[in-house]
Design an enzyme around this catalytic site. Structure first.
Site, mmCIF file in Angstrom:
data_model
loop_
_atom_site.group_PDB
_atom_site.id
_atom_site.type_symbol
_atom_site.label_atom_id
_atom_site.label_comp_id
_atom_site.label_asym_id
_atom_site.label_seq_id
_atom_site.Cartn_x
_atom_site.Cartn_y
_atom_site.Cartn_z
ATOM 1 N N LYS A 40 28.592 47.343 40.775
ATOM 2 C CA LYS A 40 29.450 46.196 41.067
ATOM 3 C C LYS A 40 28.545 45.120 41.636
ATOM 4 O O LYS A 40 27.992 45.268 42.732
ATOM 5 C CB LYS A 40 30.554 46.556 42.064
ATOM 6 N N ALA A 50 39.352 41.331 45.528
ATOM 7 C CA ALA A 50 39.241 40.517 46.743
ATOM 8 C C ALA A 50 40.458 39.639 46.986
ATOM 9 O O ALA A 50 40.999 39.024 46.077
ATOM 10 C CB ALA A 50 37.994 39.628 46.719
ATOM 11 N N GLY A 51 40.848 39.608 48.246
ATOM 12 C CA GLY A 51 41.848 38.663 48.712
ATOM 13 C C GLY A 51 43.269 39.183 48.801
ATOM 14 O O GLY A 51 44.120 38.547 49.406
#
Lengths: 255, 255, 255, 255
Positions: C94, C182-183
């Site tokens: 990643k 993410a987020g």
């Protein structure tokens, strides 16, 4: 905007609470160019500020719209309205019947009842209400000729919390003056309200609690004009797929 | 707003494509009070409209910012910029390098490369970019002294799709002129952009595609002023819990 | 979801940082039913926790996806990826190339460059990227066969900041696995990502920073299934005008 | 969720209108695992479908909640409720008093009046209401022990139009079962409602009008569980500034 047969020269109304000083309030009223200011009885009756406040108002030429802020029952609101009529010598009354102490949201049951009593008594009622269409119909049936739906809770500065509900009201009450009252915080909020086709906005905290209330009053006045003009100019549709805003230029065409 | 040592008297820039007629465009430029208009080469070189267009521009006094609209490669954008410099006799260039035909979104790789080439060649580059902070840094490193992040895809009228990203840019690029370019549709969108602390907005479709472009140009000019003034006046904080905007009135106090 | 010819039995990936304890992490992995966990090199090499962590992972059966978290340059990311390949014995990586220390947003320039280097070196790259379509194309051209666009900045819990941009990516990259990374903060965020047609989500802070990480892992697993199933079931259109959900009942019909 | 002393094994309620066929409805009820289905009188009394419908319901074991869908007056709603009590042999009644034909929004005045009449008559009333806190208080005072605020207009699929108002209700009515009824469209909407701390959701159009109603029923069941579990797991706070979700890895530490 025409309300109760009075043609107002501005779509902006201003509340008079919470300003840092009388000078700030005076400056804000002038800078906003507002045609109407809302006033609570305390202003007139409390300590020394009352007299100066009253003189100042007279000089600005703004029309006074007394309110029943802080009233939590029909009885209290009706009594306050009657006292206000005598003190301020006007049939106009901004009717607030508060149903919840924290959020200051309207008690729509008390509101409709009080509106009926006051309208029957010759008042010209400006009801502070929610964005509930059916409540709006009851208020009109009770004798109101204008509606003041909230944008968000009083003093929250959240802007338009439920624009779809306001849009529905606008479509349904085509001929009725609608003034968004409460919850606006920034000029873009005021412009957005006007772009929905509203007839006006009433501001208080957004101006009084700004770092520079006079400058914010001026900004809000511009925003209300911008939003109204934008509504009338028939904005473009929002598009899900982008299209070129400048026609594509093939170099070949330039040769 | 000051860009490349030029002090501009307005925070509004206007594109010149898609107007129903030259008269509408002229009216919109005047009504907007804009200091800068963007123009593509085709205007100058295509059929008969070119001459009238050019004369009209001169009379409005607006400064011309040529653009590279429709260019999909670095080579094409650089070539177009150089031709535009000769035709329009200015070092200013609004640099567009399009990366996707449907959404017209910037190709940030080509954009940075072309910006470097043009800046080295003496151009004063206005890059049309995304709301990517890191791309913004690369553009400044390449020689740009202003950034033009998008609000939404060109011609979509969606307003500010990602205000948090723009807010992050504003905080990060404290001393750099930021002009929101593309995607705005209504006056409230323009006001909201300015309330984020942006230095200006560039509009085209929102004005040209409005039912009344001249009236919309005027509305947008007011909105930009409103948003800027609101930003400078330091708006109130949004509050999760409502507070009274009018101090509660106890009837006892009135006696 | 199939990535790099591996069929995964879950659409959920889990990060392994920030858990209150190894027991919480173990419980979260099991409760989530995730097929893949991301791990940074430090886990393996730092103090005593490494060994227990590694044994635990083996027992869960989750596939390890090493990441380059915290790398701010191409060189650093490439070096870290190579060390990770040896330590974790996998070609999967990643890839994070961070461009801004505060927001941890990707440096899309460094990302594309590092992706090209690693893909050429036999890695199977999972790039953590923005929602920029053009960047996505460059990553595919560089050899990536999956994209991991952000929903919002890492650790922000804001959910999908720009769903339109993700929708555009989904439409454009029809055959490419897209995993929102993410987020995200709540189950509804994960469901919403899947309803856009995304192939999976990667979560870390939302689970690790919940009051009860194990329960949240289970909640997220349900949400991902719900969102995916909802997408496949073809949801109703949103309607601007309400229609009855129960046919109107005339009393006459009852007689 | 416990309502009127009945412990329900699911937080999901399902409406029975608008399904493509009885088989789809049966499948959706089973797939949703719902404990309660709402039914209008017409089902029982109209043509041939009634018998099969009734047998099917018995087999699913779902509890029947008759509704007064389509009633526009207190009288009509009360009469319908009384007929439903006889036909369905239950004191439960989902009370709808519609105030506006287009949006099917509740008439909160008629609603409170009818609720009082029915509660005094021994009914256990489930009132379909708006998100108005004060109306909620009146309904409880009238004898209701559960509230069913809307998310958006019936059949609109818009999701939660005003989550702040629902959050305010949740905080205010701490001990009262709150079930979001109307307006939800997607699994993420149902999860979001539960994440606000709601006790349940009632769905109809979102399931019946999906391309695959049975699959959507299953998706919604998962979403409700996900949202409830997420609420109980205490989600992370949303953060304005991003923080690393993986601790930064210094290469030096690896040596």
């Amino acid at each position: 905007m025409k309300v109760y047969d009075i043609e107002l020269h501005s779509n902006l109304m201003l509340g008079t609470a919470q300003y840092p000083s009388l000078a700030h309030l005076t400056g804000a009223i002038r800078a906003s160019g507002c045609a109407v200011v809302t006033v609570s009885l305390r202003r007139e009756t409390a300590d020394g500020t009352g007299a100066g406040f009253w003189d100042m108002l007279r000089q600005t030429g703004a029309r006074v719209l007394p309110n029943t802020a802080g009233c939590h029952s029909v009885q209290e609101a009706v009594t306050t309205a009657r006292m206000a009529r005598e003190v301020f010598e006007t049939d106009w009354i901004k009717l607030e019947v508060i149903g919840h102490a924290d959020s200051l949201q309207p008690d729509v049951f008390g509101l409709v009842e009080a509106a009926g009593i006051l309208a029957a008594d010759g008042f010209q009622v400006f009801p502070y209400t929610t964005d509930d269409l059916v409540v709006g119909e009851k208020l009109l049936a009770a004798g109101c000729e204008v509606l003041m739906p909230w944008g968000a809770p009083i003093g929250s500065g959240q802007g338009l919390r439920n624009p779809d509900a306001l849009r529905t009201m606008r479509a349904h009450f085509a001929g009725v003056p609608l003034i968004v009252d409460a919850g606006l915080g920034r000029p873009s909020d005021a412009a957005a309200a006007m772009e929905l086709g509203m007839d006006g906005v009433l501001l208080n905290s957004a101006v009084a609690n700004a770092g520079d209330p006079v400058a914010m009053a001026r900004a809000m006045a511009l925003a209300v004009q911008a939003g109204r003009a934008g509504f009338l100019a028939d904005p473009m549709e929002r598009r899900d797929m982008a299209v070129p805003s400048t026609p594509v230029l093939g170099l070949a065409e330039l040769m």
